[in-house]
Design an enzyme around this catalytic site. Structure first.
Site, short mmCIF file in Angstrom:
data_model
loop_
_atom_site.label_atom_id
_atom_site.label_comp_id
_atom_site.label_asym_id
_atom_site.label_seq_id
_atom_site.Cartn_x
_atom_site.Cartn_y
_atom_site.Cartn_z
N ASP A 43 -5.24 5.02 10.24
CA ASP A 43 -6.67 5.19 9.94
C ASP A 43 -7.25 3.98 9.23
O ASP A 43 -8.46 3.80 9.18
CB ASP A 43 -6.87 6.42 9.04
CG ASP A 43 -6.56 7.71 9.78
OD1 ASP A 43 -6.53 7.69 11.02
OD2 ASP A 43 -6.33 8.73 9.10
N GLU A 56 -8.56 14.08 15.40
CA GLU A 56 -8.11 14.37 14.04
C GLU A 56 -8.92 15.56 13.51
O GLU A 56 -9.59 16.26 14.28
CB GLU A 56 -8.28 13.16 13.11
CG GLU A 56 -7.27 12.04 13.38
CD GLU A 56 -7.10 11.08 12.22
OE1 GLU A 56 -7.69 11.31 11.14
OE2 GLU A 56 -6.38 10.07 12.39
N HIS A 84 0.82 -1.21 0.00
CA HIS A 84 0.00 0.00 0.00
C HIS A 84 0.85 1.26 0.00
O HIS A 84 0.41 2.33 0.41
CB HIS A 84 -1.00 -0.02 1.16
CG HIS A 84 -2.24 -0.77 0.80
ND1 HIS A 84 -2.24 -1.81 -0.09
CD2 HIS A 84 -3.53 -0.64 1.18
CE1 HIS A 84 -3.47 -2.28 -0.23
NE2 HIS A 84 -4.28 -1.58 0.53
P1 FAD Z 1 4.34 -1.79 1.89
O1 FAD Z 1 3.80 -0.77 0.98
O2 FAD Z 1 4.27 -3.18 1.44
O3 FAD Z 1 5.84 -1.42 2.29
C1 FAD Z 1 6.20 -0.11 2.68
C2 FAD Z 1 7.71 0.01 2.84
O4 FAD Z 1 8.12 -0.77 3.96
C3 FAD Z 1 8.51 -0.54 1.66
O5 FAD Z 1 9.70 0.17 1.54
C4 FAD Z 1 8.78 -1.97 2.06
O6 FAD Z 1 9.92 -2.50 1.43
C5 FAD Z 1 8.97 -1.81 3.56
N1 FAD Z 1 8.54 -3.00 4.30
C6 FAD Z 1 7.39 -3.68 4.21
N2 FAD Z 1 7.37 -4.68 5.10
C7 FAD Z 1 8.55 -4.63 5.75
C8 FAD Z 1 9.15 -5.40 6.77
N3 FAD Z 1 8.52 -6.44 7.30
N4 FAD Z 1 10.38 -5.06 7.20
C9 FAD Z 1 11.04 -4.00 6.68
N5 FAD Z 1 10.53 -3.25 5.70
C10 FAD Z 1 9.30 -3.55 5.25
N6 FAD Z 1 -0.04 5.63 7.38
C11 FAD Z 1 -0.13 6.18 8.59
O7 FAD Z 1 0.87 6.36 9.28
N7 FAD Z 1 -1.34 6.56 9.10
C12 FAD Z 1 -2.50 6.34 8.45
O8 FAD Z 1 -3.57 6.66 8.95
C13 FAD Z 1 -2.44 5.73 7.17
N8 FAD Z 1 -3.55 5.46 6.47
C14 FAD Z 1 -3.46 4.84 5.26
C15 FAD Z 1 -4.64 4.55 4.56
C16 FAD Z 1 -4.59 3.91 3.34
C17 FAD Z 1 -5.87 3.61 2.60
C18 FAD Z 1 -3.33 3.57 2.78
C19 FAD Z 1 -3.25 2.91 1.45
C20 FAD Z 1 -2.16 3.88 3.45
C21 FAD Z 1 -2.21 4.52 4.70
N9 FAD Z 1 -1.06 4.83 5.41
C22 FAD Z 1 -1.16 5.40 6.65
C23 FAD Z 1 0.28 4.61 4.84
C24 FAD Z 1 0.80 3.26 5.24
O9 FAD Z 1 1.11 3.23 6.62
C25 FAD Z 1 2.10 2.94 4.49
O10 FAD Z 1 1.92 3.07 3.11
C26 FAD Z 1 2.56 1.54 4.81
O11 FAD Z 1 3.84 1.35 4.33
C27 FAD Z 1 1.67 0.53 4.16
O12 FAD Z 1 1.91 -0.75 4.71
P2 FAD Z 1 2.14 -1.96 3.73
O13 FAD Z 1 2.06 -3.19 4.57
O14 FAD Z 1 1.24 -1.89 2.57
O15 FAD Z 1 3.65 -1.65 3.33
#
Ligand code: FAD
Length: 551
Positions: free
Chosen positions: A187, A298, A126
Site C-alpha cells: 500500500d 481491499e 520501516h
Molecule cells: P526494513 O525495515 O529495513 O527491513 C525489514 C527486514 O528485512 C529486517 O529484518 C531487515 O534486516 C530485512 N532486510 C532488509 N533489507 C534486506 C535485504 N536486502 N536482504 C535481506 N533482508 C533484508 N507490507 C505489506 O506487505 N503490505 C503493505 O501494504 C504494507 N504497507 C506498509 C505501509 C507503511 C506505512 C509501512 C511503514 C510498512 C508497510 N508494510 C507493508 C510493511 C513493510 O513491507 C515491511 O515493514 C518492510 O520490511 C519494510 O521495508 P523496509 O525497506 O523498510 O525494510
C-alpha cells in the site's frame, strides 16, 4: 554455488589473525546482552555497545570498502517506523558494491569463536519492532547500494533488474517510462525491494498476482557465510525459496529481477459501505474469485467515526449526492469495500460499463457508493500523501504499535464479532484494513507462513500512539488492545498467523512456523549457520557453532 572473492581476500586471513590476538586481550569485553525482545512497550539498549567500537575499529575498521564503514552518527540505525525499539549497533556499513557486503559478512563469519557480532540489512527501516536493527553489531544501509543501475528486459515476459536497496516508488517511476510496471505492490511504496521481499509484500493486487515474493524471477543473495549466490526457481532453488519471505534469515538480497506488465495510465477508485459484515465479506470473496474483476480489492473497518463521508469528499464523489448527504456514520460499525479498476483513456466507454456490471452484483448500502478517478501513480502512491501531511504535523515519527494478522476464512466471523464488537471501541487511532486473499495460486515453497486454509483475511490494525498520552490514543492502551486480540485468537484456537511477525521467545517462533519449523531451521543451518543475519527478528541467537542451536 558461485563464490565471489573480494579484492580484500588476500589480506583476509591476516586480519582474522590480528583480530584473534586482539580478542584474547579483550576477552572480558565480549558483548553480553539480555535477549532484547521482551514484551516491554519500548526497548532501548543503547548503553553497552560503547565498549565495542574500540574493538570494532581495530578489526573490521581496518577493512577497506568501495563504500565506507561508519562508527559515528549511527543513531538512525537504532530506529524504525515502529519507534519502540532502539537497539544501538556498533557500526553502519554504507556499501557501494556487493563485495563490500560479502567481505564484511565473510570477515565476521571467520572471526574468533567468542565473537557475538551480528549483521542486519536495513532497507528503509520501516519495520515495527527492531527487525532491521543489530544490537552491538553492524547495520548495512542497503539504500546506498545503487549497483547495478535499474535495467529493463523488454520482451514477452518483461522484467527489471534492480538493486535490493531500491525503493519501490523509484522502480515504479523508472518502469513507467517504458510503459511497464510491477504487478504486485504494497500500500506504501517508500519501502525497499529487499525489505518487502523478506516479508511478502501484500496489497490489494495479491488476490490476482500473489504477493510481491511471487513476482520475482531471480535474486542475488549474500549468505550468512559471505558467499554471493544467484538463485531462481531453477538455480539454487532452495535458497531462492528460503529468502523470499525469509525475514532476512538466510542471506542479504542484493539484486532482484522483478516481473513487469504493461502499465495502465488511469484508475477508477471506488468505495462502498456495508453495515452487515456477512454481506461485506460475501461481496469481497465474490470479487476476488470473479472473472474480469477489479484489479485491486481491499477494505477497511470503521467504528464510531463522525463525519466520515464528508472527509472523503475531498477526493471521492458520491454516486448519489443527495442520498449520501443523508447518511450518518456516527456510532456505527461499518465496513468499507475499496476496489479499483485500471484503464487507459481510450477504454473509458466500456470501463464504466464493466464497473457498473461488477457493482450491480453487490449488496452495499446504495447511498454510500463513492467514486474517484486518478492517475495510476497517484493511486499507487496514495499513502505518501498522508505521510506528507502527518510529517508536517510531527505525527509520522511517533510509535506505531501495528498488529497484522492472517485469519482463516472459516474463522473471520468469530473474529469480527469479538474484535470489532467488543475489543475495539473505535478506529480513531488508525486504519483497520480487512480483505480476503486466495493463496491457492501462490507459490507454496517460500518461507512465508500463512494459515492452512486457502482463503484467509489480512486484518491490519495500523495504529499510531500519541507520545505521552495515557488515554485511548496512548501506547499502553493500544498495546493492551493488541494483546487482547492475540489472546482471544489463541484462546479460541482460530489458527491465525501473524504477518510481519514478532515474538519474544523461540517457542513462539516454533509455534508460528508449525510444521515448517524444521525446514526453516535446516535452511538457517545451511545458509547462516552462525546466526549472524537479521538478529532483530529475534528468532535465533548468535552462536559459535550451529550445533549450539536446538531444532
Ligand atoms: P526494513 O525495515 O529495513 O527491513 C525489514 C527486514 O528485512 C529486517 O529484518 C531487515 O534486516 C530485512 N532486510 C532488509 N533489507 C534486506 C535485504 N536486502 N536482504 C535481506 N533482508 C533484508 N507490507 C505489506 O506487505 N503490505 C503493505 O501494504 C504494507 N504497507 C506498509 C505501509 C507503511 C506505512 C509501512 C511503514 C510498512 C508497510 N508494510 C507493508 C510493511 C513493510 O513491507 C515491511 O515493514 C518492510 O520490511 C519494510 O521495508 P523496509 O525497506 O523498510 O525494510
Amino acid at each position: 554455488m558461485r563464490h565471489v572473492y573480494s579484492k580484500y581476500h588476500n589480506s583476509f586471513k591476516q586480519k582474522v589473525l590480528v583480530f584473534r590476538v586482539l580478542l584474547f586481550f579483550l576477552h572480558g569485553f565480549a558483548i553480553h546482552r539480555e535477549h532484547p525482545f521482551s514484551n516491554h512497550n519500548f526497548v532501548s539498549t543503547t548503553e553497552s555497545p560503547h565498549l565495542v567500537p574500540s574493538i570494532m575499529q581495530s578489526t573490521i575498521g581496518i577493512l577497506t570498502f568501495d563504500g565506507h564503514l561508519s562508527f559515528e552518527n549511527i543513531d538512525h540505525a537504532a530506529k524504525d517506523f515502529g519507534n519502540r525499539y532502539h537497539l544501538m549497533p556498533s557500526a553502519v556499513l554504507y556499501p557501494k558494491s556487493i563485495s563490500d557486503i560479502s567481505s564484511i559478512i565473510k570477515y565476521i563469519f571467520c572471526m574468533d569463536k567468542s565473537s557475538q557480532l551480528t549483521v542486519a540489512a536495513r532497507g528503509r527501516g520501516h519495520s515495527l519492532e527492531g527487525q532491521a536493527q543489530a544490537y552491538g553489531g553492524v547495520v548495512i544501509n542497503m539504500e546506498s547500494l545503487q549497483m547495478p543501475e535499474i535495467s529493463f528486459h523488454i520482451g514477452k515476459c518483461p522484467y527489471v533488474d534492480v538493486s535490493a536497496g531500491q525503493l519501490w516508488i523509484s522502480i515504479l517511476h523508472a518502469s513507467l517510462e517504458k510503459g511497464l510496471a510491477p504487478k504486485s505492490w504494497t500500500d506504501y511504496l517508500h519501502l525497499t525491494v529487499g525489505g518487502t521481499l523478506s516479508n511478502a509484500g501484500i496489497s490489494g493486487q495479491a488476490f490476482r498476482h500473489g504477493p510481491q515474493i511471487n513476482n520475482v524471477y531471480q535474486l542475488e543473495v549474500v549468505t550468512g557465510r559471505g558467499e554471493v549466490v544467484t538463485c531462481s526457481k531453477n538455480n539454487n532453488t532452495d535458497l531462492f525459496h528460503a529468502v523470499l519471505g525469509g525475514l532476512g534469515q538466510f542471506g542479504i538480497i542484493t539484486k532482484a529481477r522483478i516481473a513487469l506488465e504493461p502499465a495502465p495510465k488511469m484508475v477508477k477508485w471506488i468505495r462502498a459501505l456495508y453495515s452487515d459484515f456477512t454481506l461485506f465479506t460475501h461481496d469481497q470473496e465474490l470479487l476476488i474469485s470473479a472473472e474480469g474483476s477489479f484489479d485491486y480489492i481491499e477494505g477497511f473497518v470503521i467504528i464510531n467515526r463522525t463525519g466520515l463521508l464528508n472527509n472523503w469528499r475531498s477526493s471521492f464523489n458520491p454516486k448519489d449526492p443527495v442520498q449520501a448527504n443523508q447518511f450518518i456514520s456516527d456510532g456505527k460499525i461499518l465496513f468499507c469495500l475499496e476496489v479499483a479498476k485500471y484503464f487507459n483513456p481510450d477504454e473509458t466507454d466500456h470501463i464504466d460499463k464493466d464497473i457498473d456490471t461488477l457493482l450491480s452484483g453487490l449488496s452495499n448500502i446504495p447511498s454510500t457508493l463513492f467514486l474517484s478517478e486518478v492517475s495510476y501513480v497517484d493511486f499507487l502512491d496514495r499513502v505518501h500523501v498522508s505521510e506528507i501531511k502527518l510529517q508536517e504535523k510531527g505525527l509520522w515519527e511517533i510509535p506505531h504499535p501495528w498488529l497484522n494478522l492472517l485469519i482463516p476464512r472459516s474463522k473471520i466471523h468469530i473474529f469480527a464479532q469479538e474484535v470489532f464488537g467488543n475489543i475495539i471501541n473505535d478506529t480513531s487511532n488508525g486504519p483497520v484494513l480487512i480483505y480476503p486473499i486466495d493463496k491457492s495460486r501462490w507459490e507454496k515453497e517460500t518461507s512465508l507462513i500463512t494459515p492452512e486454509e486457502d482463503v484467509f483475511y489480512l486484518v491490519a490494525f495500523l495504529s499510531s500512539a500519541r507520545p505521552s498520552s495515557t488515554g485511548k490514543d496512548g501506547l499502553d492502551h493500544i498495546l493492551s488492545q493488541n494483546n487482547k486480540i492475540l489472546k482471544f485468537c489463541e484462546k479460541s484456537d482460530l489458527g491465525i498467523k501473524q504477518y510481519l511477525p514478532h515474538y519474544s521467545s523461540q517457542e513462539e517462533w516454533k509455534a508460528h512456523f508449525g510444521i515448517h519449523w524444521e525446514a526453516f531451521f535446516r535452511r538457517k543451518l545451511t545458509y547462516d549457520p552462525l546466526a549472524i543475519l537479521a538478529p532483530g527478528q529475534g528468532i535465533f541467537q548468535r552462536v559459535h557453532s550451529f550445533d549450539q542451536q536446538q531444532p
